[in-house]
Design an enzyme around this catalytic site. Structure first.
Site, mmCIF file in Angstrom:
data_model
loop_
_atom_site.group_PDB
_atom_site.id
_atom_site.type_symbol
_atom_site.label_atom_id
_atom_site.label_comp_id
_atom_site.label_asym_id
_atom_site.label_seq_id
_atom_site.Cartn_x
_atom_site.Cartn_y
_atom_site.Cartn_z
ATOM 1 C CG HIS A 68 -0.337 0.064 2.535
ATOM 2 N ND1 HIS A 68 0.361 -1.086 3.061
ATOM 3 C CD2 HIS A 68 -0.148 1.130 3.316
ATOM 4 C CE1 HIS A 68 0.909 -0.788 4.083
ATOM 5 N NE2 HIS A 68 0.405 0.468 4.583
ATOM 6 C CG HIS A 70 0.288 4.177 5.131
ATOM 7 N ND1 HIS A 70 -0.285 3.406 6.016
ATOM 8 C CD2 HIS A 70 -0.315 5.455 4.851
ATOM 9 C CE1 HIS A 70 -1.288 4.342 6.393
ATOM 10 N NE2 HIS A 70 -1.330 5.401 5.493
ATOM 11 C CG ASP A 72 4.960 2.555 7.462
ATOM 12 O OD1 ASP A 72 4.216 2.836 6.441
ATOM 13 O OD2 ASP A 72 4.709 1.890 8.299
ATOM 14 C CG HIS A 73 4.076 -0.610 4.163
ATOM 15 N ND1 HIS A 73 4.297 -1.723 4.546
ATOM 16 C CD2 HIS A 73 3.708 0.078 5.296
ATOM 17 C CE1 HIS A 73 3.808 -1.988 5.861
ATOM 18 N NE2 HIS A 73 3.490 -0.903 6.374
ATOM 19 C CG HIS A 157 -3.969 -0.275 6.510
ATOM 20 N ND1 HIS A 157 -3.849 -0.085 7.726
ATOM 21 C CD2 HIS A 157 -3.075 0.428 5.715
ATOM 22 C CE1 HIS A 157 -2.517 0.838 8.078
ATOM 23 N NE2 HIS A 157 -1.987 0.782 7.002
ATOM 24 C CG ASP A 178 0.721 -1.732 7.636
ATOM 25 O OD1 ASP A 178 1.287 -2.841 7.841
ATOM 26 O OD2 ASP A 178 0.616 -0.693 7.670
ATOM 27 C CD GLU A 203 -0.821 -4.634 10.998
ATOM 28 O OE1 GLU A 203 -0.043 -4.424 11.858
ATOM 29 O OE2 GLU A 203 -1.792 -4.340 10.177
ATOM 30 C CG HIS A 414 4.678 -3.366 10.644
ATOM 31 N ND1 HIS A 414 3.732 -2.451 11.172
ATOM 32 C CD2 HIS A 414 4.806 -2.404 9.374
ATOM 33 C CE1 HIS A 414 3.423 -1.427 10.904
ATOM 34 N NE2 HIS A 414 4.242 -1.330 9.746
#
Length: 599
Positions: A68, A70, A72-73, A157, A178, A203, A414
């Site tokens: 996705h 975000h 941090d991904h 999410h 996530d 996660e 995660h």
């Protein structure tokens, strides 16, 4: 021995940059390529030198999958593809493909244009990186090459978030990214079928949390916002531009409408208009209610929520401001926080998880004196509230997903080590599967026992059914047939069909066993005694005495012969085909016990 190897380059016993390397049946896949929000040095990106010490990354990796948008991904993706050097395919869903470059560019502006950081990707690099992206539809099986295939499942999410199944032959790995197991105001709940993967990588952000009812949390949130605004205070809600932002906007919009409130609500400009534009564009990814009412009213067109201007932060009087980013580590949310922190009338509500090292994490840990840039100390007098509107699955949700997918093994990423340890024990106890939680740079190796699918011909099944035995899942049945391998596919057919298909003549294979008996009579008399004995014992079988002196029981042949050295001993030759192996063995053991004495 075939095996699956997993090495987290990020998100191993840590919530930060997600990046997991998976080797499955000789194929290498990178799952996510995120950046850590708590660092602004080399630790920000995953250590890609783990992948291969020599040679090009493209030669080693078969594909990269992004779950996705975000950061941090996906935040390290342009750095990985354009600066480290990777030219292979990058898979993600269409909403992720549309939103990812916007967030990357926004972050680049903050890091480079405002903070003046070096060794960072450029706008052009983001564009070049996105050219390598292949969009994936939900439940569509994508063939990466002849052996490797991937499939996306809905993860809730955020808009466009997906869980991915990676399959090579009979081996498979599911990576959740996530996900959220409870539907909310704008997205549905994550869902996966009973795919029974060899390994589920999940996660575990909220590994020990079981959330209270959402309705209570929403009521609490609205009460706190309302009270602060009533006493003339300002409310800052740091959010990421997409996800919880839309969720909380819908919540406040309906509350303001119902209560006829006049205090202004603002949202960080730029990103949000684009964000809401994409929500309208990707309506099929939202939940049922929004899809149903979309024709009459678009939930993402807000009457009470206006675009925010920087000058508004200094305006007197109450207001509510949604500002990005969500962890107060940079950007507009941090600027507003600095201006409002000194007034106890004001409030900051943190609606989601904050990574260690960020201002959000510090104030939630109770720190009230913060050292900012240039050695300035900021005293925090405003009220600090944490309300989890996080779109991650809680412990109950994670257990639910494990139960739904029925994996052979589970691996946690995660999350924080202590919390993971608790969840690991819970999963192992409840599902009786091995659960792993490797740290960054640590490799977990799982031996796998591949199952080989075999197709069965209809003729063979009909023949089995004709015997009157109904199939029973709890009692496996033995099926006799011929295994044919053609174009890497296996089929089980009757031996007659196999001979016909392959144009072969039948050869019969017989097993022969010798039984020595002490008997001085002639062979013919001996054979007659054998016939009489078997006839009396094997009443359910057809026992015949043939003119040549031999005895048959079904396909089993018994012949009596003289012993070459001992005239007082006779040799019984018992032979049978493999179909009658059980009867042949029984017959042999029966004859070894000797014949009854003649009366």
């Amino acid at each position: 021995m075939p095996e699956i190897r997993v090495t987290p380059l990020g998100a191993g016993q840590d919530v930060g940059r997600s990046c997991i390397l998976v080797s499955i049946a000789g194929k290498n896949v990178m799952l996510d390529c995120g950046m850590h929000m708590g660092f602004s040095d080399d630790r920000r990106f995953p250590d890609f030198s783990y992948i291969t010490r020599s040679g090009r990354l493209t030669d080693f990796l078969d594909c990269v999958i992004i779950s996705h948008f975000h950061l941090d991904h996906c935040g390290a993706l342009p750095y990985f593809s354009e600066m480290v050097g990777y030219d292979g395919p990058i898979y993600m869903t269409q909403p992720t493909q549309a939103i990812c470059p916007i967030l990357l560019e926004d972050y680049r502006k903050i890091a480079v244009d405002k903070k003046g950081e070096a060794n960072f990707f450029t706008s052009q690099m983001i564009k070049d990186c996105m050219k390598k992206v292949v969009a994936v539809h939900l439940h569509q099986t994508v063939q990466v090459d002849d052996e490797l295939e991937i499939k996306a499942y809905y993860a809730g999410h955020v808009l466009g978030a997906a869980m991915f199944q990676i399959k090579v032959g009979s081996e498979s790995v599911v990576y959740t990214g996530d996900y959220n197991m409870t539907p909310d105001r704008h997205l549905g709940a994550a869902w996966i079928d009973k795919c029974r993967p060899s390994l589920l990588i999940t996660e575990s952000t909220y590994a020990t949390t079981i959330r209270d009812s959402k309705r209570c949390r929403e009521r609490d949130f609205l009460k706190k916002v309302h009270e602060t605004v009533e006493r003339g205070g300002k409310v800052l809600i740091p959010v990421f531009a997409l996800g919880r932002a839309q969720e909380l906007c819908i919540l406040l919009e309906t509350f303001w409408e119902r209560m006829d409130l006049k205090a202004p609500i603002y949202f960080s400009t730029g990103l949000t208009e684009k964000a809401n534009h994409y929500y309208k564009l990707f309506i099929p990814w939202t939940n049922q209610k929004i899809r149903k009412t979309f024709v009459q009213r678009n939930m993402f067109e807000f009457k009470h929520i206006k675009a925010f201007d920087r000058a508004f932060a200094d305006s007197p009087g109450p207001m509510v401001v949604f500002a990005t980013p969500g962890m107060l580590h940079a950007g507009q949310s941090l600027q507003i926080f600095r201006k409002w922190a000194g007034n106890e009338k004001n409030m900051v509500i943190m609606p989601g998880y904050c990574v260690q090292g960020t201002v959000g994490h510090k104030i939630l840990s109770g720190q009230r004196k913060l050292e900012m840039e240039g050695r300035q100390v900021l005293e925090v007098k405003m009220q600090v509230e944490y309300m989890s509107f996080s779109a991650h699955a809680d412990a109950k949700g994670i257990m639910q997903l494990v139960g739904q997918a029925e994996p052979e093994n589970v691996l946690l990423v995660h999350g924080e080590a202590k919390k993971m340890e608790f969840l690991k024990q819970k999963i192992e106890q409840e599902f009786r599967v091995n659960c792993y939680m490797p740290a960054n740079g640590e490799t977990v190796t799982l031996p796998t026992s591949p199952s080989i699918p075999v197709g069965i011909s209809l003729g063979l099944l009909k023949r089995e059914m004709a015997q009157g035995l109904l199939p029973d899942a709890k009692k496996p049945r033995l099926l006799h047939g011929t295994l044919i391998m053609k174009d890497s596919n296996f089929r089980l057919v009757s031996s007659e069909q196999a001979l016909k298909e392959l144009g072969l003549a039948e050869h019969q294979l017989r097993f022969t066993c010798r039984v020595h008996l002490h008997d001085t009579r002639k062979e013919q008399e001996m054979a007659m005694r054998v016939y009489s004995h078997l006839k009396s014992v094997l009443k359910d079988h057809c026992v015949q005495h043939l003119p040549d002196g031999s005895v048959t029981v079904e396909s089993i042949l018994v012949q009596a012969a003289a012993h070459s050295e001992d005239p007082g001993t006779k040799v019984l030759l018992v032979s049978w085909t493999y179909q009658d192996e059980e009867l042949g063995s029984y017959l042999t053991s029966l004859l070894k016990k000797g014949l009854p004495q003649a009366s």
